[in-house]
Design a protein around this motif. Structure first.
Motif, mmCIF file in Angstrom:
data_model
loop_
_atom_site.group_PDB
_atom_site.id
_atom_site.type_symbol
_atom_site.label_atom_id
_atom_site.label_comp_id
_atom_site.label_asym_id
_atom_site.label_seq_id
_atom_site.Cartn_x
_atom_site.Cartn_y
_atom_site.Cartn_z
ATOM 1 N N ASP A 292 0.950 -1.187 0.088
ATOM 2 C CA ASP A 292 0.083 0.118 -0.218
ATOM 3 C C ASP A 292 0.931 1.100 0.028
ATOM 4 O O ASP A 292 0.312 2.281 -0.324
ATOM 5 C CB ASP A 292 -0.885 0.132 1.205
ATOM 6 C CG ASP A 292 -2.036 -0.908 1.273
ATOM 7 O OD1 ASP A 292 -2.314 -1.500 0.037
ATOM 8 O OD2 ASP A 292 -2.460 -1.266 2.284
ATOM 9 N N CYS A 313 1.382 7.019 0.230
ATOM 10 C CA CYS A 313 0.605 6.023 0.117
ATOM 11 C C CYS A 313 0.404 5.969 -1.459
ATOM 12 O O CYS A 313 0.372 6.977 -2.217
ATOM 13 C CB CYS A 313 -0.701 6.368 0.829
ATOM 14 S SG CYS A 313 -0.604 6.327 2.683
ATOM 15 N N ARG A 314 -0.055 4.886 -2.054
ATOM 16 C CA ARG A 314 -0.373 4.919 -3.378
ATOM 17 C C ARG A 314 -1.650 5.346 -4.025
ATOM 18 O O ARG A 314 -1.603 5.776 -5.325
ATOM 19 C CB ARG A 314 -0.347 3.137 -3.751
ATOM 20 C CG ARG A 314 0.972 2.625 -3.382
ATOM 21 C CD ARG A 314 1.073 1.382 -4.330
ATOM 22 N NE ARG A 314 2.432 0.768 -3.799
ATOM 23 C CZ ARG A 314 3.359 0.968 -4.563
ATOM 24 N NH1 ARG A 314 3.563 1.831 -5.566
ATOM 25 N NH2 ARG A 314 4.659 0.385 -4.273
ATOM 26 N N THR A 315 -2.531 5.758 -3.189
ATOM 27 C CA THR A 315 -3.945 6.603 -3.505
ATOM 28 C C THR A 315 -4.374 7.362 -2.333
ATOM 29 O O THR A 315 -3.746 7.076 -0.915
ATOM 30 C CB THR A 315 -5.088 5.519 -3.847
ATOM 31 O OG1 THR A 315 -5.323 4.905 -2.647
ATOM 32 C CG2 THR A 315 -4.591 4.511 -4.713
ATOM 33 N N GLN A 317 -7.103 7.445 -1.105
ATOM 34 C CA GLN A 317 -8.203 6.625 -0.287
ATOM 35 C C GLN A 317 -7.076 5.839 0.891
ATOM 36 O O GLN A 317 -7.445 5.814 1.895
ATOM 37 C CB GLN A 317 -8.830 5.708 -0.821
ATOM 38 C CG GLN A 317 -9.855 6.348 -1.893
ATOM 39 C CD GLN A 317 -9.395 7.013 -3.078
ATOM 40 O OE1 GLN A 317 -8.555 6.713 -3.522
ATOM 41 N NE2 GLN A 317 -10.087 8.135 -3.726
ATOM 42 N N ARG A 319 -4.133 6.771 1.742
ATOM 43 C CA ARG A 319 -3.568 7.835 2.700
ATOM 44 C C ARG A 319 -4.614 8.214 3.890
ATOM 45 O O ARG A 319 -4.267 8.322 5.153
ATOM 46 C CB ARG A 319 -3.257 9.089 1.951
ATOM 47 C CG ARG A 319 -2.405 10.237 2.540
ATOM 48 C CD ARG A 319 -3.145 11.117 3.647
ATOM 49 N NE ARG A 319 -4.389 11.696 3.118
ATOM 50 C CZ ARG A 319 -4.704 13.022 2.953
ATOM 51 N NH1 ARG A 319 -3.593 13.586 2.788
ATOM 52 N NH2 ARG A 319 -5.626 13.420 2.711
ATOM 53 N N LYS A 362 0.938 14.906 -6.064
ATOM 54 C CA LYS A 362 0.828 13.579 -5.638
ATOM 55 C C LYS A 362 1.201 13.464 -4.151
ATOM 56 O O LYS A 362 0.719 12.746 -3.271
ATOM 57 C CB LYS A 362 1.738 12.560 -6.430
ATOM 58 C CG LYS A 362 1.754 11.362 -6.156
ATOM 59 C CD LYS A 362 0.563 10.630 -6.427
ATOM 60 C CE LYS A 362 0.776 8.962 -6.209
ATOM 61 N NZ LYS A 362 -0.440 8.455 -6.545
ATOM 62 N N CYS A 366 -1.241 12.413 -1.165
ATOM 63 C CA CYS A 366 -1.191 10.985 -0.738
ATOM 64 C C CYS A 366 -0.227 10.744 0.302
ATOM 65 O O CYS A 366 0.255 9.624 0.837
ATOM 66 C CB CYS A 366 -0.582 10.143 -1.921
ATOM 67 S SG CYS A 366 -1.986 10.121 -3.421
#
Length: 391
Positions: A292, A313-315, A317, A319, A362, A366
């Motif tokens: 993640d 975090c990758r997204t 959500q 995060r 980004k 994130c």
């Protein structure tokens, strides 16, 4: 258990406070003097540069550096000054206060720093007279390549190394790649003087101007030879020289307390950094085992000097989920510096140009960070490691 951004103002706090108390009781005066000079000399030696000028804060150091470059004519009103888009307010505000034009340069989210390719991308769109890099939270970009680009194009390169003291890349310390660099000694930084900052440079002319800008624009803190050079065109005698002012300047002088604390904390600086690196290695390992999370690349760096732990975090959500987990476990968290500086409330009142900054966005959307302090206990470190585990 609460895990703060920083537990104590000083490493070895009890001994430092005791020594400070004795200094205050015995000192004859507290305005800038011998203690500040000794700290400057010791810091310049550690950094590996010719000169260090102490200031009352890191923000003052940034403003004084820009003012000094303006006074020397190296930067002029209207100059286009690039800056790391992921940075602190006091890196951008001085550009505006000097009547210059701030131009954000995007960061690479893989390193959370401006890389040479980011700078080259911006230079394809616009020219720059200077570039003010920020070494984010103990990481840095490829400073050696950035310096090469700036040298080739006649761009003045300066570094904000407030968060990267002691870091090394390409065989040199962060902060030694441009004409000058700034440092902060605010509480929670690698070493603390409560408030305080420094400008390091090996440029003799710039160092002389920094000392003038720091103290009202007068000549009291430069050499007798430099005083004579400054006074002669105006026929100023020693009596009137006491209240003669030559350059646009401020009162950014530190106190002897700042100088004393700086010397005291330098004794523990390498221990401070080593302990932070040890923590970071444990956190890094946990991140590498969690799909993640994004592992921040630092293979290009010889020695990172981690100010805090960045959780990428990758997204968005993800995060939100990890951020809430940290909060629920009473771990103090912050955004990754100020995010996209263009989105700060003050910015649009003074700057009309807007640039696309996908990498900075980004990181801002994130990412977040928590503390990485040298006196972190195993229990506190394990709280953070558990928060980094995959859901």
């Amino acid at each position: 258990m609460r895990v703060p951004l920083m537990k104590h103002a000083f490493l070895n706090e009890e001994a430092t406070k005791k020594a400070l108390s004795e200094f205050v009781l015995n000192a004859e005066f507290f305005s800038m003097g011998e203690q500040c000079r000794l700290f400057e000399n010791r810091f310049a030696e550690y950094q590996g540069c010719r000169h260090a000028a102490l200031f009352n804060s890191g923000g003052s150091a940034n403003l004084a550096l820009l003012q000094s470059l303006r006074n020397l004519g190296r930067l002029k009103e209207g100059a286009r000054v690039g800056y790391s888009a992921l940075t602190w307010s006091t890196n951008v505000m001085p550009i505006l206060q000097m009547g210059m034009v701030p131009v954000p340069v995007d960061v690479d989210p893989k390193t959370v720093n401006v890389m040479s390719h980011n700078l080259e991308d911006r230079l394809r769109e616009t020219c720059l007279d200077a570039f003010f890099a920020t070494n984010v939270l103990g990481y840095c970009g490829d400073l050696d390549r950035i310096r090469q680009i700036c040298n080739e194009k006649g761009i003045i390169f300066i570094e904000d190394n407030c968060e990267g003291l002691g870091g090394k890349i390409a065989g040199n310390r962060y902060g030694n790649f441009g004409v000058a660099s700034t440092f902060s000694f605010f509480v929670a930084h690698h070493m603390s003087t409560i408030e305080g900052g420094m400008v390091c440079t090996s440029d003799d002319e710039l160092y002389r101007m920094l000392k003038i800008v720091r103290a009202n624009g007068w000549d009291r803190n430069v050499s007798p030879e430099e005083q004579e050079m400054m006074r002669k065109p105006y026929n100023i005698n020693p009596f009137f020289a006491k209240y003669s002012f030559y350059e646009l300047a401020y009162n950014f002088r530190p106190t002897e307390i700042t100088g004393f604390l700086g010397q005291a904390q330098m004794r523990y600086l390498e221990d401070n950094i080593s302990l932070r690196i040890s923590n970071h290695e444990a956190f890094d390992e946990a991140i590498c085992h969690n799909p993640d999370l994004v592992h921040i690349e630092h293979d290009h760096i010889d020695r990172i000097s981690p100010f805090g732990l960045i959780v990428m975090c990758r997204t968005l959500q993800l995060r939100d989920r990890y951020l809430q987990r940290f909060i629920d476990n009473d771990v103090e968290v912050r955004p990754v510096i100020a995010g996209n500086m263009q989105n700060q409330p003050f910015y649009s009142r003074y700057v009309n140009e807007r640039y696309s900054l996908p990498g900075t966005d980004k990181v801002s959307q994130c990412g977040f960070y928590c503390g990485n302090y040298p006196d972190m206990t195993d229990e506190e470190r394990n709280v953070i490691i558990n928060c980094l585990k995959e859901f």
